[in-house]
Design a protein around this motif. Structure first.
Motif, short mmCIF file in Angstrom:
data_model
loop_
_atom_site.label_atom_id
_atom_site.label_comp_id
_atom_site.label_asym_id
_atom_site.label_seq_id
_atom_site.Cartn_x
_atom_site.Cartn_y
_atom_site.Cartn_z
N ASN A 5 -97.85 34.46 29.14
CA ASN A 5 -98.11 33.50 28.05
C ASN A 5 -96.82 32.92 27.51
O ASN A 5 -96.72 31.71 27.24
N LYS A 6 -95.80 33.75 27.33
CA LYS A 6 -94.51 33.28 26.82
C LYS A 6 -93.79 32.40 27.84
O LYS A 6 -93.16 31.40 27.49
N ARG A 7 -93.90 32.76 29.10
CA ARG A 7 -93.26 31.93 30.13
C ARG A 7 -93.93 30.56 30.22
O ARG A 7 -93.26 29.55 30.45
N LYS A 8 -95.26 30.53 30.02
CA LYS A 8 -95.96 29.24 30.05
C LYS A 8 -95.52 28.35 28.89
O LYS A 8 -95.59 27.12 28.97
N GLU A 9 -95.09 29.00 27.80
CA GLU A 9 -94.58 28.25 26.65
C GLU A 9 -93.15 27.76 26.87
O GLU A 9 -92.59 27.07 26.02
N GLY A 10 -92.56 28.14 28.01
CA GLY A 10 -91.20 27.71 28.31
C GLY A 10 -90.13 28.67 27.84
O GLY A 10 -88.93 28.36 27.92
N ILE A 11 -90.52 29.85 27.39
CA ILE A 11 -89.55 30.85 26.94
C ILE A 11 -88.82 31.43 28.14
O ILE A 11 -89.42 31.69 29.18
N LYS B 200 -98.85 39.12 28.12
CA LYS B 200 -97.94 38.62 27.09
C LYS B 200 -96.72 37.93 27.71
O LYS B 200 -96.24 36.91 27.21
N CYS C 298 -93.70 32.86 38.86
CA CYS C 298 -93.93 31.52 38.32
C CYS C 298 -94.50 30.57 39.38
O CYS C 298 -95.35 29.72 39.07
N VAL D 173 -92.86 25.69 34.98
CA VAL D 173 -91.76 26.30 34.22
C VAL D 173 -90.45 25.83 34.83
O VAL D 173 -90.25 25.88 36.05
N ASN E 192 -85.10 28.31 33.60
CA ASN E 192 -85.66 29.50 32.96
C ASN E 192 -85.81 30.67 33.92
O ASN E 192 -86.21 31.75 33.54
N ALA F 33 -88.97 36.42 27.24
CA ALA F 33 -90.41 36.65 27.45
C ALA F 33 -90.68 38.14 27.69
O ALA F 33 -91.63 38.71 27.13
#
Length: 693
Positions: free
Chosen positions: A598-604, A595, A678, A687, A691, A609
Motif C-alpha cells: 500500500n505504501k509503495r503504491k503511494e510512491g513511498i 502494508k 513492483c 512506481v 524508489n 515503506a
C-alpha cells in the motif's frame, strides 16, 4: 458493513443476552458429542483390513478382544471366572486351556508347544472376545466391569484396555488444558493491552466462540479426542489476534474524538474488512486437512475451520457488545502498555537486512536436512505412561508369553485343511512369526477337534471362513512388522485370493501406508490453496512465493529440530503440523506485506515503506505469536498423552519460529526483491524507478 456495525452497537444488550443464552445449547451439544479414542476407525472403509474387521465382528462376534493374564489362580477359580465373564452381554467368547483340562487335570500333561504358549510358571492366559468394536462405549464399560470383577491376580491387555486408560487420562486432564491456556494467554494480553479488564473480555469472547464450536460438533456425530484436545487451545491461539485487532481499532477511533458507539461502528467495519480477509487463509489451511485419506484429518480440519469462523463472527458481534456494555470498567482500569514497541529491533532488521538474508540462506539447508530426517512413530500406545494398567499388562504378556501382536487370518471355507496347513507352515517360516494356530492344524498339537466345546469351535469356524490366529514377536507399526505383514499377505493370497489378514497389527500397517501418502498430499494441497488465495489477495505473482518461502522455512526449522534433538514424533504430527502452522501464521506475513505494498503504491520509498509496515505490525505479530505460544505450550508440557503433548509443543514452537521468521526474514526479502515485486504486482508497476533504490 458500516450499517452492520451500527446495528451491532444499537442492539448490543440484546446481542449479549442472546450470546449468553446460546451457551446453553452449546454446552448440551458439547456434552452429548461422542468422543472417539481409537485412531484406527479413521481408516477408509474400502481398506481390506477394515472389511476383515467387519467380518470378524459380524460373523465371529469378535469386535474386540483381550488377553487376560491370570497369576497364581487355581483351575477352579479360572473356570468360575469364565462362567462369570460369559454372563456379560457384550462377551462373545471366553477361552482358556481350563476348558479342555477341567479342574483335576494338571497342565504338565500338555504337549510342550501348548504348555509354553499358555503357561508361564504360575501364570496362564485367557482369551476374551467382545461383540462390539474396539472403542465402543459398550466395550469400554465391559473392560471396566471385568476390572471390577477381578483382583490384582488378573491383568487385562489389548487395544480396548489401552483406549480406556487413554480416555481416563484425557478426561482428567482436559479441564486443566483449558485453564493453563487461558492463564498464559491472559498474562500475555495483560502485558500487551492498555487495560487490566479488557483482556478478560477478549478471552470471554473467545470462550463463547470455542463453546459454540465445540457444541456444534454434535452435528458431526463424533470427534476424536485428539481433535477435542487441540481444537480449543488452537482456536484460542489463532483467533486472539482478531479480538486484539478490533480492540485496537476501537481505541484508535475513540482517540480521534468519536463517541463510543460511532467508534465501535467504525472499528467493526475496519475489522470485518481485515479479519475476514486474513481468516480465509487460515480456514483454507485447516480445510486442506480434509484431503487426507485418514479421515482424522477431516475431523480436525472441519472442527478448526468452524472454530475460526465462529471466532470471526464473535469478534464482530459478541465482543463489541461486551466492550460497549462494560466500557466504564475498561476505562477505569486503563494503564500504560507494558509491552515495548520494538523500535530498536525494527531499525536493526532494516539496517542489517542483507546479513539476515545471508543467515537465512545458510540456515535453509540445515533446516531442510533435519526436516527430511526427523523420525516418526505410528504406534501411539508405545508412548503412554508405563504405569497404566493396560501398558503393564501388555508388557507382561510380551515378557511372560512372548505375545507381542496378534494377526487374525480369515481363510475361505472351501480351502482344504491340507492346503491351509501348508500355508501355515510357510507363514511360520516368515521372520518374526512365533506361531500360527487354527482348527485345521489343531490335531497336530495332540488335541482332537471333537473335544473342543461347540461354543468355542463356532467362534473360529463358520460356513464361510476359518479363523487362524498368528502371533508375531515384532511390535506393531515397526518396519519389521510391516515387512512381515507384506510377506504373510503374499503367502495367503497364493493359496486363497479371498483370504484376509485382519486384526490390530495389519490395521496399523495400513495406517502407516495411508499416513505416508497423506503427508505429501496434504502439504501439497494446503500450499496450493493458500498460494492461490494469496495471488488473489495480494494481486501479485512474486509475493506469494516470497511469503510461502518464509513460512515454509519456519516449518522446516520446527519439524527439523526433533532430528537434532534425537526425538521421535507421532506420525499424525508430521502430517498436520505443517498445514496448521502455515494456515495459522501466514496472516503475520500478509499483514506486513499488505502494508508495504500500500505504501509503495503511494510512491513511498522502499525503505520507508518497510519501516512503516514493520513498525506498525511488529507488536501485533509478536502479541499474536505469543498468544498462540501461550495457548499451546502449557498443554504440551502438562499432558501425559504424548501425541497431545507433541502436537502442542510443535504448535507453540512453530508460532514463535514463524513470528521471528516473518519479523526478520520477510522485510529483508521485500527490500532485496523490491524491484521484482513492483514489476509483478498489479498497481505497483508505475512506481518510479528511483524508489527501487
Amino acid at each position: 458493513m458500516r450499517k452492520f456495525g451500527e446495528i451491532i452497537c444499537k442492539y448490543r444488550k440484546i446481542i449479549l443476552i442472546v450470546a449468553i443464552l446460546l451457551l446453553i445449547p452449546s454446552a448440551i451439544g458439547m456434552a452429548k458429542t461422542k468422543i472417539n479414542y481409537d485412531i484406527l476407525v479413521y481408516l477408509p472403509e474400502n481398506v481390506e483390513t477394515i472389511q476383515g474387521e467387519n467380518i470378524l465382528s459380524d460373523d465371529f462376534g469378535m469386535g474386540a478382544y483381550s488377553v487376560l493374564i491370570l497369576d497364581n489362580m487355581p483351575m477352579n477359580e479360572i473356570l468360575k471366572l469364565e462362567e462369570d465373564l460369559k454372563k456379560i452381554d457384550n462377551v462373545a467368547l471366553v477361552a482358556s486351556l481350563a476348558d479342555i483340562l477341567g479342574e483335576g487335570v494338571p497342565p504338565d500333561i500338555l504337549p510342550d508347544d501348548i504348555k509354553d504358549l499358555a503357561y508361564n510358571e504360575n501364570a496362564t492366559i485367557m482369551m476374551v472376545t467382545l461383540k462390539d468394536s474396539i472403542s465402543s462405549d459398550n466395550t469400554m464399560e465391559t473392560i471396566e466391569r471385568i476390572r471390577e470383577m477381578t483382583d490384582e491376580r488378573c491383568e487385562i491387555s489389548g487395544m480396548s484396555a489401552i483406549i480406556l486408560d487413554t480416555k481416563n487420562i484425557f478426561n482428567s486432564e482436559f479441564f486443566i488444558y483449558v485453564v493453563i491456556s487461558v492463564i498464559l494467554c491472559l498474562i500475555i494480553l495483560e502485558l500487551a493491552l492498555d487495560s487490566f479488564v479488557a483482556p478478560i473480555f477478549l478471552l470471554l469472547n473467545i470462550g463463547f466462540a470455542i463453546l459454540y464450536n465445540m457444541g456444534s460438533n454434535i452435528l458431526l456425530g463424533e470427534i476424536s479426542y485428539i481433535t477435542k484436545a487441540i481444537a480449543s487451545v488452537l482456536q484460542l491461539g489463532v483467533t486472539t489476534d482478531f479480538a486484539i485487532f478490533l480492540y485496537h481499532s476501537y481505541m484508535s477511533e475513540k482517540e480521534s474524538g468519536l463517541n463510543n458507539e460511532k467508534a465501535m461502528a467504525n472499528a467493526i467495519t475496519t475489522t470485518m474488512g481485515s479479519v475476514f480477509g486474513s481468516s480465509i487463509t487460515t480456514i483454507a489451511g485447516f480445510l486442506a486437512l480434509c484431503g487426507m485419506n485418514l479421515t482424522l484429518g477431516k475431523d480436525i480440519g472441519l472442527v478448526m475451520a468452524k472454530g475460526v469462523l465462529f471466532g470471526v463472527i464473535c469478534v464482530v458481534t459478541v465482543l463489541p457488545a461486551m466492550i460497549l456494555c462494560f466500557n466504564v470498567a475498561i476505562e477505569k482500569t486503563k494503564h500504560k502498555s507494558i509491552l515495548p514497541k520494538f523500535t530498536h529491533l525494527k531499525n536493526f532488521i532494516i539496517k542489517y537486512h542483507k546479513v539476515i538474508i545471508i543467515i537465512f540462506i545458510l540456515a535453509l539447508p540445515v533446516a531442510l536436512y533435519g526436516y527430511n530426517r526427523t523420525e516418526i512413530y505410528y504406534n501411539l500406545d508405545s508412548k503412554l505412561p508405563k504405569s497404566l494398567e493396560s501398558v503393564k499388562a501388555n508388557t507382561d504378556l510380551k515378557e511372560k508369553f512372548g505375545l507381542v501382536s496378534l494377526e487374525m487370518l480369515l481363510v475361505e471355507n472351501d480351502i482344504p485343511d491340507e492346503e491351509i496347513n501348508l500355508m501355515l507352515d510357510e507363514i511360520k517360516e516368515v521372520d518374526g512369526i512365533e506361531w500360527a494356530f487354527g482348527i485345521s492344524n489343531i490335531s497336530d498339537l495332540g488335541i482332537p477337534e471333537m473335544i473342543i466345546p461347540e461354543d468355542i469351535l463356532s467362534k473360529v469356524k463358520n460356513d464361510e471362513y476359518n479363523l487362524v490366529i498368528i502371533s508375531s514377536k515384532y511390535e506393531m507399526a515397526t518396519d519389521e512388522f510391516n515387512s512381515q505383514v507384506k510377506s504373510v499377505n503374499s503367502i495367503i493370497k497364493k493359496y486363497d485370493e479371498g483370504a484376509i489378514l485382519a486384526g490390530e497389527g495389519p490395521l496399523m500397517n495400513d495406517l502407516v501406508e495411508i499416513a505416508d501418502h497423506d503427508f505429501n498430499s496434504v502439504n501439497t494441497i494446503s500450499i496450493g490453496i493458500i498460494f492461490v488465495i494469496m495471488l488473489i489477495i495480494l494481486k501479485s505473482i512474486s509475493l506469494p512465493f516470497i511469503l510461502m518461502i518464509v513460512i515454509e522455512f519456519a516449518i522446516f526449522i520446527n519439524m527439523g529440530i526433533p532430528y537434532y534433538q534425537g526425538t521421535v514424533l507421532p506420525f499424525i504430527a508430521s502430517i498436520v503440523i505443517g498445514t496448521i502452522q502455515l494456515g495459522a501464521t501466514i496472516d503475520y506475513a500478509i499483514l506486513i506485506t499488505s502494508k508495504y505494498t500500500n505504501k509503495r503504491k503511494e510512491g513511498i520509498e522502499k525503505k520507508d515503506a518497510i519501516d512503516y509496515a514493520l513498525g506498525s505490525s511488529i507488536v501485533s505479530i509478536f502479541v499474536s505469536g505469543l498468544c498462540f505460544f501461550g495457548a499451546t505450550i502449557g498443554v504440551g508440557v502438562y499432558s501425559e498423552i504424548e501425541i497431545i503433548s507433541s502436537l502442542c509443543v510443535l504448535m507453540s514452537r512453530g508460532a514463535i519460529i514463524s513470528m521471528v521468521s516473518v519479523a526478520f526474514i520477510l522485510p529483508s526479502l521485500l527490500m532485496v526483491f523490491d524491484k521484482l515485486v513492483c514489476k509483478t504486482t498489479i498497481g505497483m508497476r508505475k512506481v518510479e524507478y528511483k524508489n527501487f533504490r
